[in-house]
Design a protein around this motif. Structure first.
Motif, PDB file in Angstrom:
ATOM      1  N   PHE A 212       1.044   4.241  -3.055  1.00 64.33           N
ATOM      2  CA  PHE A 212       1.097   5.512  -2.541  1.00 64.33           C
ATOM      3  C   PHE A 212       2.161   6.433  -3.081  1.00 64.33           C
ATOM      4  O   PHE A 212       1.700   7.394  -3.768  1.00 64.33           O
ATOM      5  N   LYS A 213       3.213   5.807  -2.774  1.00 66.44           N
ATOM      6  CA  LYS A 213       4.381   6.616  -3.278  1.00 66.44           C
ATOM      7  C   LYS A 213       4.455   6.714  -4.817  1.00 66.44           C
ATOM      8  O   LYS A 213       4.742   7.723  -5.351  1.00 66.44           O
ATOM      9  N   GLU A 214       4.219   5.676  -5.618  1.00 65.50           N
ATOM     10  CA  GLU A 214       4.283   5.695  -6.859  1.00 65.50           C
ATOM     11  C   GLU A 214       3.236   6.658  -7.506  1.00 65.50           C
ATOM     12  O   GLU A 214       3.503   7.303  -8.440  1.00 65.50           O
ATOM     13  N   GLN A 215       2.006   6.550  -6.900  1.00 63.48           N
ATOM     14  CA  GLN A 215       0.828   7.500  -7.279  1.00 63.48           C
ATOM     15  C   GLN A 215       1.076   8.889  -6.993  1.00 63.48           C
ATOM     16  O   GLN A 215       1.028   9.851  -8.031  1.00 63.48           O
ATOM     17  N   LEU A 216       1.864   9.093  -6.026  1.00 69.42           N
ATOM     18  CA  LEU A 216       2.177  10.676  -5.499  1.00 69.42           C
ATOM     19  C   LEU A 216       3.242  10.907  -6.695  1.00 69.42           C
ATOM     20  O   LEU A 216       3.014  12.337  -7.020  1.00 69.42           O
TER      21      LEU A 216
ATOM     22  N   ALA B 112       0.761  -1.323  -0.063  1.00 80.24           N
ATOM     23  CA  ALA B 112      -0.025   0.038  -0.101  1.00 80.24           C
ATOM     24  C   ALA B 112       0.915   1.147   0.045  1.00 80.24           C
ATOM     25  O   ALA B 112       0.745   2.197  -0.688  1.00 80.24           O
ATOM     26  N   ALA B 113       1.950   1.292   0.859  1.00 84.79           N
ATOM     27  CA  ALA B 113       2.732   2.538   0.844  1.00 84.79           C
ATOM     28  C   ALA B 113       3.476   2.649  -0.490  1.00 84.79           C
ATOM     29  O   ALA B 113       3.949   3.807  -0.808  1.00 84.79           O
TER      30      ALA B 113
END
Length: 86
Positions: free
Chosen positions: A75-79, A71-72
């Motif tokens: 999140f990092k890739e999407q951000l 999940a993290a």
């Protein structure tokens, strides 16, 4: 503006949008959050000579990339994708 005697300080973006919508002041608001209000002419952007946009610094810090869970990592890739940062 921080030194102004008369200013509103709110803790949530929604409050700021609502206050501007009620003609209680002005604010720099993210276009993604108010595009529909501009389209239906509920809000009208101020016609400024300068200062029409603002930028911010965004820092993404990971102590140990290899230990990030799925999940993290997502999140990092999407951000990163949303900010066009590599």
């Amino acid at each position: 503006w921080l030194g102004a005697d008369m200013r509103w300080t709110v803790s949530h973006l929604r409050n700021s949008i609502d206050m501007v919508n009620q003609n209680l002041g002005y604010a720099w608001l993210p276009k993604t959050q108010i595009a529909h209000l501009i389209e239906d002419k509920t809000l009208i952007p101020l016609n400024l000579d300068q200062g029409t946009t603002r930028t911010l610094n965004l820092y993404l810090m990971c102590n140990d990339n290899d230990r990030l869970g799925p999940a993290a990592q997502e999140f990092k890739e999407q951000l990163i994708a949303l900010t066009n940062f590599s």
